[in-house]
Design an enzyme around this catalytic site. Structure first.
Site, PDB file in Angstrom:
ATOM      1  N   CYS A  74       6.572  -6.099   6.883  1.00  0.00           N
ATOM      2  CA  CYS A  74       5.561  -7.208   7.329  1.00  0.00           C
ATOM      3  C   CYS A  74       5.918  -8.603   6.472  1.00  0.00           C
ATOM      4  O   CYS A  74       6.395  -8.550   5.140  1.00  0.00           O
ATOM      5  CB  CYS A  74       3.980  -6.963   6.968  1.00  0.00           C
ATOM      6  SG  CYS A  74       2.999  -8.050   7.493  1.00  0.00           S
ATOM      7  N   SER A  95       3.942 -10.823   5.270  1.00  0.00           N
ATOM      8  CA  SER A  95       2.835 -10.982   4.263  1.00  0.00           C
ATOM      9  C   SER A  95       3.752 -10.288   2.829  1.00  0.00           C
ATOM     10  O   SER A  95       3.417 -11.044   1.808  1.00  0.00           O
ATOM     11  CB  SER A  95       1.584 -10.167   4.403  1.00  0.00           C
ATOM     12  OG  SER A  95       1.297 -10.525   5.603  1.00  0.00           O
ATOM     13  N   HIS A 141       5.809 -13.078   1.549  1.00  0.00           N
ATOM     14  CA  HIS A 141       4.975 -14.055   0.946  1.00  0.00           C
ATOM     15  C   HIS A 141       4.718 -13.899  -0.494  1.00  0.00           C
ATOM     16  O   HIS A 141       4.690 -14.987  -1.470  1.00  0.00           O
ATOM     17  CB  HIS A 141       3.422 -14.349   1.566  1.00  0.00           C
ATOM     18  CG  HIS A 141       3.294 -15.048   2.783  1.00  0.00           C
ATOM     19  ND1 HIS A 141       4.067 -16.109   3.156  1.00  0.00           N
ATOM     20  CD2 HIS A 141       3.182 -14.277   4.062  1.00  0.00           C
ATOM     21  CE1 HIS A 141       3.699 -16.386   4.551  1.00  0.00           C
ATOM     22  NE2 HIS A 141       3.334 -15.355   4.972  1.00  0.00           N
ATOM     23  N   HIS A 194       1.982  -2.895   2.698  1.00  0.00           N
ATOM     24  CA  HIS A 194       0.570  -2.451   3.288  1.00  0.00           C
ATOM     25  C   HIS A 194       0.461  -2.001   4.524  1.00  0.00           C
ATOM     26  O   HIS A 194      -0.545  -2.241   5.353  1.00  0.00           O
ATOM     27  CB  HIS A 194      -0.121  -3.900   2.990  1.00  0.00           C
ATOM     28  CG  HIS A 194       0.554  -4.839   3.693  1.00  0.00           C
ATOM     29  ND1 HIS A 194       1.384  -5.697   3.491  1.00  0.00           N
ATOM     30  CD2 HIS A 194       0.022  -5.340   4.924  1.00  0.00           C
ATOM     31  CE1 HIS A 194       1.785  -6.529   4.457  1.00  0.00           C
ATOM     32  NE2 HIS A 194       1.049  -6.317   5.448  1.00  0.00           N
ATOM     33  N   CYS A 246      -1.226  -2.975  10.082  1.00  0.00           N
ATOM     34  CA  CYS A 246      -1.387  -4.463   9.906  1.00  0.00           C
ATOM     35  C   CYS A 246      -0.883  -5.077  11.140  1.00  0.00           C
ATOM     36  O   CYS A 246      -1.849  -5.730  11.905  1.00  0.00           O
ATOM     37  CB  CYS A 246      -0.429  -4.854   8.787  1.00  0.00           C
ATOM     38  SG  CYS A 246      -0.543  -6.670   8.489  1.00  0.00           S
TER      39      CYS A 246
HETATM   40 ZN   LIG Z   1       1.076  -7.294   6.992  1.00  0.00          ZN
END
Ligand SMILES: [Zn+2]
Ligand SMILES: [Zn+2]
Length: 364
Positions: A40, A42, A45, A61, A163
């Site tokens: 992902c 994220s 990030h 996650h 997610c």
């Molecule tokens: Zn995610």
């Protein structure tokens, strides 16, 4: 026990795959053999530093696997159960859970995101993304972080329910509240945005305009239910104006890899009176100035919403989404462009940045 995991030691570094020590499951915790985990944006990030996270960190996650062992006090699952792993686990009794906002559970605060430290490497404690740490062969999580699933569901597609699918689907169905006949524009048609496309389709949208600079993602968006796919926000604006008699979109969903507050006004402009803009993209935490014509926003009664987990209620929606998958209404296999081993994680993220993947998935 000892296992292997991908650790981020510092901002701007690569994921380091190495041997780690994993604590035994404590009270209310379960040990999960991870079978698949999605790559992902994220997690990236954390690498760029756009999103502050504790370091060092076992990433990941978005995962699915099998419960291997349970600690004392565990009642919801047993060894052998197949599970989807979830961050932001709902407690079920706080004010937000009680009013149907379990994605914002007050006892699973994102303020403590990654605070649990089940891993140890190079002599120090290592945090786990979303209190999950699915970039590991095996992890230990709270029993609240697992949702049991049927054994007929492949792990690689199940992992995406942790997610990408929930966040994207929910952006259209629950946050933009798309209704039959609505016109919808989705900006950024990657692993999350493409699920907003299929969410809008399932909700009965009329026009679904996907915007992406990458040809593969525009092509995929059409396969997932978009009626149009264009390369820029400007083209989407023209197309919507022409096809709606100037009424524009009822919903705009921003799901590009990294949000840009200075361009938010252009996205809100894609919606017409009473239109809703959902911001799924995570923007750099340091960016705080939004460029938006506030008078027009007020006088056209528009709505601007954030997005945590698509507003889904995991214990309702993960079984619901799996049922839609079984009936062929939800495409999950088609989301996975390529699979990787844990050792290939940096290659997987390089492919994500190169726009090669709708979703890359690590299989263990
Ligand atoms: Zn995610
Ligand atoms: Zn709660």
């Amino acid at each position: 026990m000892s296992t292997r995991a991908a650790i981020l030691w510092g901002i701007g570094e690569k994921w380091s795959v190495e041997d780690v020590e994993l604590a035994e499951p404590g009270f209310g915790q379960v040990r999960v053999k991870v079978h698949a985990t999605g790559l992902c944006h994220s997690d990236d990030h954390a690498v760029t530093g756009d999103m502050p996270t504790p370091l060092p960190l076992v990433g990941g996650h978005e995962g699915a696997g099998v419960v291997e062992a349970v600690g004392p006090g565990v009642t919801r699952v047993a060894p052998g159960d197949h599970v989807v792993l979830i961050f932001q686990p709902p407690c079920g009794y706080c004010r937000n859970c009680a009013r149907g906002r379990s994605n914002l559970c007050l006892n699973a605060s994102l303020q403590d995101y990654g605070a649990s430290k089940p891993f140890k490497a190079r002599g120090q404690e290592v945090a786990a993304t979303g209190d999950l740490g699915t970039f590991a062969d095996v992890t230990v999580v709270s029993e609240r972080c697992v949702v049991k699933m049927g054994k007929d569901i492949p792990f690689n597609v199940a992992s995406l329910l942790g997610c990408a699918v929930t966040t994207g689907w929910g952006a259209a169905v629950y946050l933009a509240e798309v209704e039959p006949g609505d016109n919808v524009v989705v900006i950024g048609s990657g692993g999350v945005g493409i699920n907003s496309v299929q969410g809008a389709k399932n909700a009965g949208a009329n026009l679904i305009v996907a915007v992406d600079t990458v040809e593969l993602k525009r092509q995929k968006a059409l396969e997932f239910g978009a009626t149009h796919a264009v390369a820029s926000v400007e083209e989407a604006k023209e197309l919507l104006a022409e096809n709606t008699d100037g009424r524009m979109a009822d919903a705009a969903i921003l799901s590009v890899g990294v949000g840009d507050a200075s361009k938010l006004g252009q996205i809100v402009d894609l919606t017409g009176p009473a239109g809703t803009t959902v911001v799924t993209s995570v923007s750099p935490f340091a960016s705080t100035t939004v460029d938006l014509n506030l008078a027009l926003f007020t006088l056209s009664q528009k709505t601007l919403r954030g997005n945590v987990y698509g507003g889904v209620q995991v214990h309702r929606d993960i079984p619901l989404l799996l049922d839609l998958y079984r009936q062929g209404h939800l495409k999950l296999n088609e989301l996975i462009t390529r699979t990787y081993t844990l050792d290939q994680i940096n290659e997987g993220y390089a492919d994500m940045h190169a726009g090669k993947n709708i979703r890359g998935v690590i299989e263990f």
